[in-house]
Design an enzyme around this catalytic site. Structure first.
Site, PDB file in Angstrom:
ATOM      1  N   VAL A 530       5.514  86.014  29.807  1.00 52.52           N
ATOM      2  CA  VAL A 530       6.051  85.413  28.587  1.00 52.52           C
ATOM      3  C   VAL A 530       6.423  83.959  28.854  1.00 52.52           C
ATOM      4  O   VAL A 530       7.034  83.634  29.867  1.00 52.52           O
ATOM      5  CB  VAL A 530       7.300  86.187  28.109  1.00 52.52           C
ATOM      6  N   CYS A 531       6.014  83.101  27.933  1.00 59.65           N
ATOM      7  CA  CYS A 531       6.402  81.694  28.003  1.00 59.65           C
ATOM      8  C   CYS A 531       7.095  81.334  26.701  1.00 59.65           C
ATOM      9  O   CYS A 531       6.512  81.459  25.631  1.00 59.65           O
ATOM     10  CB  CYS A 531       5.173  80.801  28.217  1.00 59.65           C
ATOM     11  N   ILE A 532       8.335  80.916  26.792  1.00 60.84           N
ATOM     12  CA  ILE A 532       9.123  80.536  25.635  1.00 60.84           C
ATOM     13  C   ILE A 532      10.112  79.472  26.096  1.00 60.84           C
ATOM     14  O   ILE A 532      10.502  79.435  27.265  1.00 60.84           O
ATOM     15  CB  ILE A 532       9.850  81.773  25.040  1.00 60.84           C
TER      16      ILE A 532
END
Length: 607
Positions: A530-532
């Site tokens: 996940v990239c946030i």
């Protein structure tokens, strides 16, 4: 019990003695859960404490100062407070008092255990010191730097606006925190000051329109009785109300609450009577508030012409110096099964066992019981020590605040250093930062269990390793993800919360996964990572897509991460996508997009 509501009663000073005495009653009957009381050791404790006081003060017992932060500022024999007062020549008396209250309050809040590695080196003198004295001197220079004031014309002020916007790096720089000179709980100290800013702002009745701690001086004068000599009588419960009500918002989530009210430093204890209501199992201590009260009373009396009455309502402070003394001298003895549990905690915390001293977390039942016993034993020691010193009934008879200052606190430190010179040097296998990370993660885990938001759950995969968590995120309502349960993992670095964790979904997920970072959009790579924005390293974005406020900071948490991810599931951003196919379907055929997502939902549920 007093007829007042329990949430009010438990936050009063009388409640501390009354509730702790119920635990002591169990000790005298020999039925405590975790400790045995060896009353035959009372004489040993009395002689030891009296011996420390005789060594340092005899025969001038009247010169013993009350317990408080003032003495810490004088570390190395340097009169730092007087130096400040000399700088403030010509400043109105009321402003001098307010400045001192500002300084003392912030200094007390920064006075958590600093660890054995950290030391503060004074800029002018080169004097280097750690522990409580070190944090006092460090806070003195933080205060003098002006970063706690939003008023350029008065840098010697603490106010809500400055505290709320404190820059973590600036504070850590001022207290000389670094890789080679780490102070335990560095980020937590800054978080507490930020929380203080919001508390001050929310209580103008005590702290005025700008939210200044020193403005409590005005409030106290308004609730005083004037004496013919120009001084003002103030009942100690008046300042206690200011501290307990005005600072209540600084307590973290997860502490004891009664009828929706946070009680602060109060904890359930198994040695309390168990046949009443739930609140009746709680023992209040309010140690930090009492330490604040002891500390702030001194400058208010010395420079504010205030005379406090009812000082004897305060209790001894149940912390590791005073309480450790009682264990080290054998008055309190851990039961064998509890010792085994404490030794097993080394594995849970991942620390290297340097000795055979059991370790426990602050909210463990054994610690709560120990603290309750400490409050009562300190009360019982006071007349016995006065008798040993031969000053009972004289003008020099010690009050409790003097016993703490010259005897039990100092004696507790000395005997701990003698018996366990290396006991504070226990570090995580991955370094001292790792131990700090574990404690932070344990706290977050308990908060999620006790007060987590709907739709998310998270915790360690194996409680022997707090750096690997599993998470479950429910699909948001009124979206194609509704009804789904999406598993993921969180992997934490050893310097958490200074650095963010990495997150990875362990299931198939169909989402546009926009990469317009300025909109804090979600990216899920093919391996599930996940990239946030909230998971990006703290500081400015080198690509200038997002502001520092959108990225990770140590005030973030697992809860905020998971809520952000849940929000992104509900609100895709398809301006630029990591999953091009999902982007196309989302843009061109919402019905098909919903069908694919719902199929994945059924898959996550094993249907």
């Amino acid at each position: 019990m007093n007829s007042m509501d329990p949430e009010i009663y438990l936050r009063t000073l009388p409640a501390v003695r009354e509730r702790c005495s119920l635990v002591y009653d169990q000790a005298e009957r020999g039925i405590l859960t975790n400790f045995d009381l060896d009353s035959a050791k009372f004489d040993d404790v009395v002689h030891y404490v009296a011996g420390i006081i005789k060594r340092d003060f005899a025969p001038n017992y009247g010169d013993i100062p009350p317990h408080g932060r003032w003495g810490n500022f004088e570390a190395g024999g340097i009169p730092r407070i007087q130096n400040l007062l000399d700088e403030w020549t010509g400043v109105a008396k009321s402003e001098v008092v307010k400045r001192l209250v500002d300084l003392f309050l912030v200094s007390v809040l920064l006075d958590a255990g600093a660890g054995n590695k950290w030391k503060f080196t004074e800029p002018k003198t080169g004097f280097s010191i750690g522990r409580s004295e070190g944090t006092a001197v460090a806070s003195y220079y933080v205060f003098k730097s002006g970063i706690l004031s939003s008023d350029p014309s008065n840098p010697y002020q603490v106010d809500a606006e400055a505290l709320k916007t404190l820059n973590i790096d600036h504070v850590l720089q001022e207290i000389q925190h670094s890789e080679s000179n780490p102070i335990d709980g560095s980020v937590g100290r800054v978080e507490l000051l930020r929380s203080l800013g919001y508390a001050l702002e929310a209580n103008p009745q005590f702290f005025g329109s700008i939210g200044r701690p020193g403005n409590m001086f005005d409030y106290l004068l308004q609730h005083s009785i004037s004496r013919p000599d120009g001084r003002h009588l103030v009942a100690l419960p008046t300042i206690w109300e200011v501290l307990m009500t005005g600072l209540n918002p600084i307590w973290p989530k997860g502490r004891a609450t009664v009828n929706g009210v946070s009680i602060g430093d109060a904890w359930p204890c198994s040695s309390m009577p168990q046949d009443g209501e739930e609140w009746e199992k709680i023992v209040p201590f309010h140690k930090l508030s009492q330490w604040l009260c002891y500390s702030i009373v001194v400058p208010l009396e010395r420079y504010g012409d205030i005379v406090f009455t009812e000082k004897d309502t305060q209790t001894g402070l149940p912390e590791y110096r005073n309480g450790g003394l009682l264990v080290d001298l054998g008055l309190l003895k851990l039961k064998p099964a509890v010792v085994e549990k404490g030794l097993a905690n080394y594995k849970v915390l991942g620390v290297i066992k340097e000795d055979e001293v059991p370790i426990f977390l602050p909210d463990d039942d054994v610690v709560v019981e120990w603290r309750a016993m400490t409050v009562c034993v300190l009360d019982k020691l006071l007349p016995l020590v006065n008798k040993d010193l031969g000053i009972s009934g004289t003008k020099d008879e010690l009050i409790l605040a003097q016993l703490l200052e010259a005897g039990t606190w100092k004696g507790g430190r000395e005997i701990a250093a003698k018996l366990r010179p290396g006991s504070k040097e226990m570090y995580k296998k991955s370094g001292a930062k790792g131990n700090t990370a574990v404690r932070r993660l344990m706290t977050e885990y308990k908060q999620l269990i006790n007060d987590g938001p709907d739709g998310i759950s998270a915790g360690p995969i194996d409680e022997d390793n707090f750096f690997e968590w599993e998470c479950l995120i429910q699909g948001p309502e009124d979206t194609p993800f509704e009804g789904g349960v999406f598993p993921a993992t969180l992997t934490f670095p050893s310097d958490y919360p200074l650095s963010p964790p990495t997150m990875k979904f362990t299931c198939d997920i169909f989402h546009p996964n926009g990469i317009q970072i300025i909109h804090a959009s979600l990216i899920v790579y093919k391996d599930g990572t996940v990239c946030i924005s909230i998971l990006h390293a703290p500081g400015d974005d080198p690509n200038m897509y997002e502001s520092a406020s959108e990225r990770w900071s140590p005030i973030q948490s697992v809860e905020k991460i998971l809520i952000s991810v849940m929000s992104m599931l509900a609100e895709p951003n398809d301006e630029s996508g990591a999953n091009i196919d999902a982007c196309k379907v989302w843009r061109n055929d919402r019905k098909e997009y919903g069908r694919i997502v719902r199929a994945n939902v059924r898959k996550t549920l094993g249907l």
